[in-house]
Design a protein around this motif. Structure first.
Motif, PDB file in Angstrom:
ATOM      1  N   UNK A   1      58.061  46.404  63.097  1.00 19.53           N
ATOM      2  CA  UNK A   1      58.992  45.719  63.995  1.00 19.53           C
ATOM      3  C   UNK A   1      58.978  46.372  65.378  1.00 19.53           C
ATOM      4  N   UNK A   2      59.034  47.691  65.416  1.00 18.03           N
ATOM      5  CA  UNK A   2      59.022  48.409  66.698  1.00 18.03           C
ATOM      6  C   UNK A   2      57.718  48.168  67.444  1.00 18.03           C
ATOM      7  N   UNK A   3      56.604  48.176  66.716  1.00 18.83           N
ATOM      8  CA  UNK A   3      55.313  47.919  67.345  1.00 18.83           C
ATOM      9  C   UNK A   3      55.268  46.517  67.935  1.00 18.83           C
ATOM     10  N   UNK A   4      55.784  45.546  67.172  1.00 19.88           N
ATOM     11  CA  UNK A   4      55.812  44.163  67.648  1.00 19.88           C
ATOM     12  C   UNK A   4      56.750  43.999  68.835  1.00 19.88           C
TER      13      UNK A   4
ATOM     14  N   UNK B   1      58.148  51.275  56.679  1.00 23.85           N
ATOM     15  CA  UNK B   1      56.898  50.686  57.165  1.00 23.85           C
ATOM     16  C   UNK B   1      57.160  49.376  57.910  1.00 23.85           C
ATOM     17  N   UNK B   2      58.076  48.559  57.393  1.00 21.56           N
ATOM     18  CA  UNK B   2      58.394  47.299  58.071  1.00 21.56           C
ATOM     19  C   UNK B   2      59.086  47.544  59.409  1.00 21.56           C
TER      20      UNK B   2
ATOM     21  N   UNK C   1      58.995  40.397  54.567  1.00 19.14           N
ATOM     22  CA  UNK C   1      60.279  40.978  54.170  1.00 19.14           C
ATOM     23  C   UNK C   1      61.413  40.127  54.715  1.00 19.14           C
ATOM     24  N   UNK C   2      62.426  39.912  53.926  1.00 18.47           N
ATOM     25  CA  UNK C   2      63.582  39.112  54.334  1.00 18.47           C
ATOM     26  C   UNK C   2      64.711  40.048  54.746  1.00 18.47           C
TER      27      UNK C   2
ATOM     28  N   UNK D   1      55.581  41.063  62.743  1.00 20.41           N
ATOM     29  CA  UNK D   1      55.810  42.251  61.912  1.00 20.41           C
ATOM     30  C   UNK D   1      55.946  41.885  60.443  1.00 20.41           C
ATOM     31  N   UNK D   2      55.652  40.618  60.095  1.00 22.73           N
ATOM     32  CA  UNK D   2      55.776  40.121  58.721  1.00 22.73           C
ATOM     33  C   UNK D   2      57.211  40.233  58.200  1.00 22.73           C
ATOM     34  N   UNK D   3      58.152  39.944  59.084  1.00 19.07           N
ATOM     35  CA  UNK D   3      59.569  39.962  58.724  1.00 19.07           C
ATOM     36  C   UNK D   3      60.166  38.592  58.981  1.00 19.07           C
TER      37      UNK D   3
END
Length: 353
Positions: free
Chosen positions: A277-280, A272-273, A25-26, A53-55
């Motif tokens: 992010x919070x988990x990361x 979900x993203x 995600x951007x 977090x794939x961001x």
């Protein structure tokens, strides 16, 4: 049959590529000026927290906290902002007082977690008779750029100390660099207010001769004006080790809390993203402590009670609580005094038409 197999393999490859593209995600985070601490914190989040977090997190400079509130609320792609506690609270107070624009701006925003204290510096000429913050009354003050948290902080502190707004004739809203030049050259400014987490690049970069040109004012916690100030701000120590070219000893000062803020996103994909992010953030917190800006070492991975209209973002709170094992609960309070007609505070928040 061969064509069917080749087509199937090609289709599978294309679908895999599409999934990979969609996975990152951007998003954007708004911070502050290029010379401030916020932008370095934003870059740390982009480097160490967002990728797992794939961001793909783009770090944007800004005019400061007031600007950040507006951009988080309305600018496409902005999912995170760094905001000073007093700016956030000022918007809430204006909203509670009946200002509909302030309410539209601040009520949908949510806190991810508190970060650290940002030091507040009051800079005067080295030969100034002023030595303490409570002596700035009636001085010509550069409060900070319009739209910045610094300007709001300066105005709030002045009002708390002296029971009145900074006189318009005595206030200017230049950048820190412009104001410091005027402070020591044409002397049309007596005090320059700066808000930045130490070590602040603006002060770190000063040469040894700066000590002959400028000095920092001390905060006297025992002065009668300090009681009201310390209901909103915090005592701090400006360390000489951070500014050896400017200080020979630690200086008693003030600070304001910085918060990582988002919007109350309800779209499942975005939510979900932000959970990721919070988990990361929790999982990579040791990396931030080790490789990030020194201010990370002042951050506590915790969710303390929030008050007076503040709320955590539910999705990130669930992840952080799960990760740190905490049971923090946000507390909501209401009932701020009503706002008067267009005040200096409202002008600095951009709430006057």
């Amino acid at each position: 049959m061969r064509k069917i197999v080749l087509y199937s393999l090609l289709l599978a490859a294309m679908m895999g590529h599409a999934i990979a593209v969609l996975a990152a995600a951007e998003y954007k985070i708004v911070t502050a000026s290029e010379r401030g601490t916020y932008i370095k914190i934003g870059r740390d989040l982009a480097q160490f927290v967002a990728p797992p977090a794939d961001i793909a997190l783009e770090v944007l400079s800004s005019a400061g906290s007031v600007d950040n509130v507006r951009r988080l609320r309305y600018e496409p792609g902005v999912k995170f902002a760094l905001v000073q506690s007093d700016v956030y609270q000022s918007f809430l107070d204006m909203a509670s007082g009946g200002n509909s624009e302030a309410g539209a701006l601040i009520r949908p925003l949510r806190v991810i977690m508190p970060l650290y204290n940002e030091e507040i510096y009051f800079i005067v000429r080295a030969d100034s008779e002023r030595n303490y913050v409570h002596e700035i009354r009636n001085a010509k003050i550069n409060a900070g750029e319009l739209g910045s948290g610094t300007a709001l902080t300066s105005a709030t502190l002045y009002r708390l100390m002296f029971g009145e707004a900074i006189p318009d004739a005595s206030a200017s809203y230049l950048s820190n660099e412009e104001a410091l030049v005027k402070l020591v050259t044409d002397k049309t400014i007596d005090v320059v207010a700066v808000v930045a987490g130490q070590p602040a690049k603006l002060l770190v970069d000063m040469k040894p001769e700066a000590r002959q040109r400028i000095k920092l004012l001390k905060f006297d916690a025992n002065h009668p004006s300090s009681k009201s100030v310390l209901r909103t701000y915090f005592q701090a120590s400006v360390r000489a080790s951070n500014y050896p070219n400017l200080l020979t000893a630690d200086l008693p000062g003030l600070a304001v809390k910085a918060f990582l803020v988002t919007y109350d996103f309800q779209v499942k994909n975005t939510e979900a993203y932000l959970r990721r992010f919070a988990r990361s953030l929790c999982q990579n917190f040791p990396t931030l402590l080790d490789k990030g800006h020194p201010k990370w070492r002042e951050v506590e991975l915790a969710l303390p009670d929030l008050g007076r209209g503040w709320n955590y973002y539910a999705a990130t709170t669930a992840e952080l609580r799960s990760c740190i094992g905490g049971e923090a609960k946000g507390r909501v309070q209401t009932g701020s005094p009503p706002a008067k007609a267009c005040s200096q505070q409202e002008r600095l928040l951009g709430l006057c038409k």
